[in-house]
Design a protein around this motif. Structure first.
Motif, short mmCIF file in Angstrom:
data_model
loop_
_atom_site.label_atom_id
_atom_site.label_comp_id
_atom_site.label_asym_id
_atom_site.label_seq_id
_atom_site.Cartn_x
_atom_site.Cartn_y
_atom_site.Cartn_z
N ALA A 26 0.75 -1.32 -0.11
CA ALA A 26 -0.03 0.11 -0.01
C ALA A 26 0.93 1.24 -0.13
O ALA A 26 1.78 1.15 0.59
N GLY A 27 0.39 2.29 -0.69
CA GLY A 27 1.07 3.51 -0.52
C GLY A 27 0.82 4.35 0.49
O GLY A 27 0.08 4.12 1.60
N PRO A 28 1.37 5.56 0.74
CA PRO A 28 1.33 6.20 1.97
C PRO A 28 -0.27 6.87 2.27
O PRO A 28 -0.48 6.88 3.57
N ILE A 29 -0.78 7.08 1.03
CA ILE A 29 -1.97 7.66 1.63
C ILE A 29 -3.11 6.49 1.84
O ILE A 29 -3.91 6.81 2.79
N ASP A 30 -2.98 5.37 1.31
CA ASP A 30 -3.58 4.10 1.48
C ASP A 30 -3.49 3.91 2.99
O ASP A 30 -4.58 3.56 3.75
N ARG A 31 -2.57 3.74 3.51
CA ARG A 31 -1.99 3.37 5.01
C ARG A 31 -2.42 4.40 5.82
O ARG A 31 -3.30 4.15 6.50
N ALA A 32 -2.54 5.66 5.38
CA ALA A 32 -3.12 6.60 6.57
C ALA A 32 -4.41 6.94 6.40
O ALA A 32 -5.03 7.17 7.55
N CYS A 33 -4.79 6.52 5.38
CA CYS A 33 -6.44 6.52 5.25
C CYS A 33 -7.11 5.24 5.88
O CYS A 33 -7.99 5.48 6.92
N ASN A 34 -6.49 4.04 5.96
CA ASN A 34 -6.94 2.82 6.64
C ASN A 34 -6.70 3.01 8.03
O ASN A 34 -7.37 2.35 8.95
N SER A 35 -5.68 4.08 8.55
CA SER A 35 -5.33 3.91 10.15
C SER A 35 -6.24 5.29 10.64
O SER A 35 -6.08 5.46 11.79
#
Length: 103
Positions: free
Chosen positions: A24-33
């Motif tokens: 996952a990219g940084p946006i995906d990880r931040a969004c999911n968390s």
């Protein structure tokens, strides 16, 4: 030649075994968390796909920080730095694209 074929097969196999969070990219990880209730893995992946098309990796990392610290976005928006202004314009365009494609 044979080693190249084996290497590509092995690489594909390893990628298929890798956890999604690693890919996952940084946006995906931040969004999911993020604590937002509206999030979903599909929505976060869609937003990341738009980010991949419209923001550099560095800009993605910068934007991902907004999920943890929304005040940072406000500071960036109000900054008088030319670099920050350019980033903010690209970030706004990314946000509009993500809203259009991922809603």
């Amino acid at each position: 030649m044979r080693q190249a074929v084996i290497g590509s097969i092995l690489a594909g196999f390893l990628v298929s075994l890798a956890p999604a969070a690693v890919l996952a990219g940084p946006i995906d990880r931040a969004c999911n968390s993020s604590p937002r209730k509206q999030k979903s893995p599909a929505l976060c992946a869609c937003i990341q796909a738009v980010a991949d098309q419209s923001l550099t990796r560095r800009e993605q990392r910068q934007a991902a920080r907004f999920f943890r610290d929304p005040h940072r976005a406000q500071e960036m928006r109000q900054s008088s730095s030319a670099d920050n202004k350019r980033f903010w314009l690209r970030y706004r365009a990314f946000g509009a694209q993500a809203e259009q494609r991922c809603s």
